[in-house]
Design a protein around this motif. Structure first.
Motif, PDB file in Angstrom:
ATOM      1  N   ALA A 234     -19.171   6.794   2.759  1.00  0.00           N
ATOM      2  CA  ALA A 234     -19.928   6.808   1.573  1.00  0.00           C
ATOM      3  C   ALA A 234     -19.482   8.040   0.373  1.00  0.00           C
ATOM      4  N   ALA A 235     -18.981   9.244   0.783  1.00  0.00           N
ATOM      5  CA  ALA A 235     -18.482  10.141  -0.423  1.00  0.00           C
ATOM      6  C   ALA A 235     -17.263   9.596  -0.889  1.00  0.00           C
ATOM      7  N   ALA A 236     -16.371   8.919  -0.228  1.00  0.00           N
ATOM      8  CA  ALA A 236     -15.152   8.393  -0.764  1.00  0.00           C
ATOM      9  C   ALA A 236     -15.738   7.124  -1.880  1.00  0.00           C
ATOM     10  N   LEU A 237     -16.634   6.393  -1.540  1.00  0.00           N
ATOM     11  CA  LEU A 237     -16.943   5.407  -2.491  1.00  0.00           C
ATOM     12  C   LEU A 237     -17.777   5.896  -3.693  1.00  0.00           C
ATOM     13  N   ALA A 238     -18.328   7.121  -3.519  1.00  0.00           N
ATOM     14  CA  ALA A 238     -19.133   7.780  -4.708  1.00  0.00           C
ATOM     15  C   ALA A 238     -18.117   8.349  -5.584  1.00  0.00           C
ATOM     16  N   LEU A 239     -16.965   8.696  -4.816  1.00  0.00           N
ATOM     17  CA  LEU A 239     -15.964   9.389  -5.636  1.00  0.00           C
ATOM     18  C   LEU A 239     -15.110   8.227  -6.420  1.00  0.00           C
ATOM     19  N   GLY A 240     -15.569   7.065  -6.287  1.00  0.00           N
ATOM     20  CA  GLY A 240     -14.682   5.842  -7.042  1.00  0.00           C
ATOM     21  C   GLY A 240     -13.713   5.323  -6.368  1.00  0.00           C
ATOM     22  N   ALA A 241     -13.581   5.712  -4.982  1.00  0.00           N
ATOM     23  CA  ALA A 241     -12.591   4.940  -4.100  1.00  0.00           C
ATOM     24  C   ALA A 241     -13.172   3.573  -3.726  1.00  0.00           C
ATOM     25  N   ALA A 242     -12.116   2.727  -3.457  1.00  0.00           N
ATOM     26  CA  ALA A 242     -12.382   1.342  -3.080  1.00  0.00           C
ATOM     27  C   ALA A 242     -12.649   1.230  -1.494  1.00  0.00           C
ATOM     28  N   GLY A 243     -12.674   2.466  -0.656  1.00  0.00           N
ATOM     29  CA  GLY A 243     -12.692   2.470   0.740  1.00  0.00           C
ATOM     30  C   GLY A 243     -12.065   3.648   1.209  1.00  0.00           C
ATOM     31  N   ALA A 244     -11.903   3.892   2.649  1.00  0.00           N
ATOM     32  CA  ALA A 244     -11.665   5.207   3.263  1.00  0.00           C
ATOM     33  C   ALA A 244     -10.509   4.799   4.326  1.00  0.00           C
ATOM     34  N   LEU A 245      -9.468   5.527   4.439  1.00  0.00           N
ATOM     35  CA  LEU A 245      -8.495   5.474   5.487  1.00  0.00           C
ATOM     36  C   LEU A 245      -8.704   6.817   6.374  1.00  0.00           C
TER      37      LEU A 245
ATOM     38  N   ILE B 193       0.828  -1.159   0.098  1.00  0.00           N
ATOM     39  CA  ILE B 193      -0.089  -0.016  -0.045  1.00  0.00           C
ATOM     40  C   ILE B 193       0.931   1.209  -0.069  1.00  0.00           C
ATOM     41  N   ILE B 194       0.674   1.983  -0.788  1.00  0.00           N
ATOM     42  CA  ILE B 194       1.349   3.267  -0.826  1.00  0.00           C
ATOM     43  C   ILE B 194       0.573   4.698  -0.686  1.00  0.00           C
ATOM     44  N   GLN B 195       0.989   5.483  -0.013  1.00  0.00           N
ATOM     45  CA  GLN B 195      -0.111   6.826   0.079  1.00  0.00           C
ATOM     46  C   GLN B 195       0.803   7.730  -0.757  1.00  0.00           C
ATOM     47  N   VAL B 196      -0.214   8.395  -1.274  1.00  0.00           N
ATOM     48  CA  VAL B 196       0.395   9.586  -2.244  1.00  0.00           C
ATOM     49  C   VAL B 196      -0.456  10.865  -1.781  1.00  0.00           C
ATOM     50  N   THR B 197       0.326  11.916  -2.214  1.00  0.00           N
ATOM     51  CA  THR B 197       0.014  13.275  -1.666  1.00  0.00           C
ATOM     52  C   THR B 197      -0.035  14.286  -2.983  1.00  0.00           C
ATOM     53  N   ASP B 198       0.343  13.755  -4.060  1.00  0.00           N
ATOM     54  CA  ASP B 198       0.131  14.454  -5.315  1.00  0.00           C
ATOM     55  C   ASP B 198       0.073  13.521  -6.517  1.00  0.00           C
ATOM     56  N   LEU B 199       0.176  14.104  -7.676  1.00  0.00           N
ATOM     57  CA  LEU B 199      -0.150  13.186  -8.747  1.00  0.00           C
ATOM     58  C   LEU B 199       1.321  12.707  -9.376  1.00  0.00           C
ATOM     59  N   GLU B 200       2.367  13.305  -9.032  1.00  0.00           N
ATOM     60  CA  GLU B 200       3.619  12.846  -9.149  1.00  0.00           C
ATOM     61  C   GLU B 200       3.982  11.534  -8.532  1.00  0.00           C
ATOM     62  N   GLU B 201       3.596  11.323  -7.023  1.00  0.00           N
ATOM     63  CA  GLU B 201       3.522  10.379  -6.427  1.00  0.00           C
ATOM     64  C   GLU B 201       2.565   9.321  -6.810  1.00  0.00           C
ATOM     65  N   ALA B 202       1.445   9.639  -6.948  1.00  0.00           N
ATOM     66  CA  ALA B 202       0.586   8.931  -7.722  1.00  0.00           C
ATOM     67  C   ALA B 202       1.068   8.005  -8.847  1.00  0.00           C
TER      68      ALA B 202
ATOM     69  N   PRO C 156     -10.823  11.336  -7.142  1.00  0.00           N
ATOM     70  CA  PRO C 156     -11.244  10.819  -8.678  1.00  0.00           C
ATOM     71  C   PRO C 156     -10.130  11.137  -9.517  1.00  0.00           C
ATOM     72  N   VAL C 157      -9.337  12.004  -9.501  1.00  0.00           N
ATOM     73  CA  VAL C 157      -8.046  12.069 -10.380  1.00  0.00           C
ATOM     74  C   VAL C 157      -7.231  10.842 -10.132  1.00  0.00           C
ATOM     75  N   VAL C 158      -6.887  10.315  -8.813  1.00  0.00           N
ATOM     76  CA  VAL C 158      -5.913   9.420  -8.654  1.00  0.00           C
ATOM     77  C   VAL C 158      -6.823   8.162  -9.197  1.00  0.00           C
TER      78      VAL C 158
ATOM     79  N   PRO D 107      -7.020  -0.542  -6.675  1.00  0.00           N
ATOM     80  CA  PRO D 107      -7.850   0.190  -5.652  1.00  0.00           C
ATOM     81  C   PRO D 107      -7.161   1.321  -5.038  1.00  0.00           C
ATOM     82  N   VAL D 108      -7.961   2.304  -4.869  1.00  0.00           N
ATOM     83  CA  VAL D 108      -7.716   3.547  -4.267  1.00  0.00           C
ATOM     84  C   VAL D 108      -8.444   3.660  -2.951  1.00  0.00           C
ATOM     85  N   LEU D 109      -7.882   4.182  -1.948  1.00  0.00           N
ATOM     86  CA  LEU D 109      -8.390   4.394  -0.593  1.00  0.00           C
ATOM     87  C   LEU D 109      -8.274   6.249  -0.538  1.00  0.00           C
ATOM     88  N   ALA D 110      -9.548   6.634  -0.103  1.00  0.00           N
ATOM     89  CA  ALA D 110      -9.516   8.168   0.168  1.00  0.00           C
ATOM     90  C   ALA D 110      -9.182   8.423   1.541  1.00  0.00           C
TER      91      ALA D 110
END
Length: 321
Positions: free
Chosen positions: A183-194, A116-125, A159-161, A169-172
């Motif tokens: 619920a908002a995280a899932l609505a954004l397309g994430a597979a879960g929330a951290l 699992i890798i946490q990212v804070t910007d698109l370069e890291e993503a 959603p960009v990530v 899978p992406v976690l918000a």
């Protein structure tokens, strides 16, 4: 119907809810409780302190009831030895945050743990995708504790990530403290929330009572991102990552004067002296913008189920409109 996602299927957990591996406060009891409650508990390995891990890992083994669990590290602060020693305990997953994860990827893969890798910007993503992360955590700037100095808010960032990383899978993460946020995280397309701050305010967290009380009493406008407290306590955190904390007397005196503070060893010593005298907390009080939503100190195991039920109810109601 349950909240089945790519994340829950990957890890065999009941709920798409993950404990942020908060250094120091996400100990074995907290991580075990989250896993026991049906989420994924991540032990806050921080900088890889072996004495701390030796104390907390057995607690996690006892409290986790055989459920999936993991360990998280601050990537900039660890070495391969710390990762290898942690992998000897056979975690289900290992999460790396804040720094270059590449030196550790093959060690994690060869041990059979999910990466699992946490990212804070698109370069890291993009880097996380290239490295073959099994899960990516997209952290918005609302998050408590450390995050990007020049990052994005959770709502537009996630959603960009998600689009960039698909099908990974992406976690918000960042500013999520109740089932509506999940619920908002899932609505954004994430597979879960951290979640971090919400789980700090639980009975199992390794948190000073005064800090837990401050989180329950605090409001989002009481928090701000800064490097002042890192500099004051001589922390080696990279400058690109600031920390969201509650207000602090030392912060009031040095806000906007980071360079001056860094060149003032007498001021840093004054900070340490104030800690020794008990005039200020030993650590900053990390807190997200979502602390308005935190008004109690439940068991983390119960909280996981509550968050999932709230999220499912919100999504069900939204689908009926």
């Amino acid at each position: 119907m349950g909240l089945s996602t790519a994340f829950t299927e990957l890890f065999g957990v009941e709920h798409p809810i993950v404990l942020a591996p908060m250094g120091g406060s996400a100990g074995g009891a907290l991580a075990g409780a989250v896993s026991r409650g049906g989420g994924l508990g991540l032990l806050g390995g921080g900088n890889g302190d072996q004495d701390w891990l030796a104390r907390e890992l057995p607690v996690l083994a006892d409290e986790g009831a055989g459920k999936p669990w993991g360990i998280g590290f601050q990537t900039w602060a660890i070495n391969v030895g710390a990762v290898s020693r942690a992998l000897e305990h056979r975690p289900t997953a290992m999460m790396l945050s804040f720094g270059d994860p590449s030196p550790f990827v093959e060690h994690i893969r060869s041990a059979g743990a999910a990466l699992i890798i946490q990212v804070t910007d698109l370069e890291e993503a993009r880097r996380a995708v290239d490295l073959g992360a099994d899960v990516i955590v997209a952290q918005g700037t609302e998050a408590g504790g450390h995050g990007a100095r020049h990052g994005r808010s959770t709502l537009p960032f996630v959603p960009v990530v998600v689009d960039l990383a698909a099908p990974v899978p992406v976690l918000a993460a960042g500013g999520i403290a109740d089932g509506r946020g999940v619920a908002a995280a899932l609505a954004l397309g994430a597979a879960g929330a951290l979640l971090g701050t919400r789980f700090q305010a639980t009975t199992e967290a390794l948190l000073a009572p005064a800090s837990a009380k401050a989180i329950v009493a605090g409001r989002g406008e009481d928090t701000e991102r800064n490097r002042v407290l890192d500099i004051a306590r001589s922390s080696r955190w990279p400058a690109k990552y600031t920390a969201r904390t509650l207000g602090h007397p030392f912060l009031d005196g040095w806000r906007g004067r980071e360079d001056e503070l860094a060149a003032a060893p007498h001021a840093q010593q004054a900070y340490q002296d104030a800690v020794v005298r008990g005039e200020i907390p030993a650590l900053p009080q990390w807190a997200s913008e979502a602390i308005d939503l935190i008004n109690d100190l439940p068991s983390a195991a119960d909280l996981v189920g509550t968050l999932a039920a709230q999220a499912e109810d919100m999504l069900t109601r939204a689908g009926r409109r």
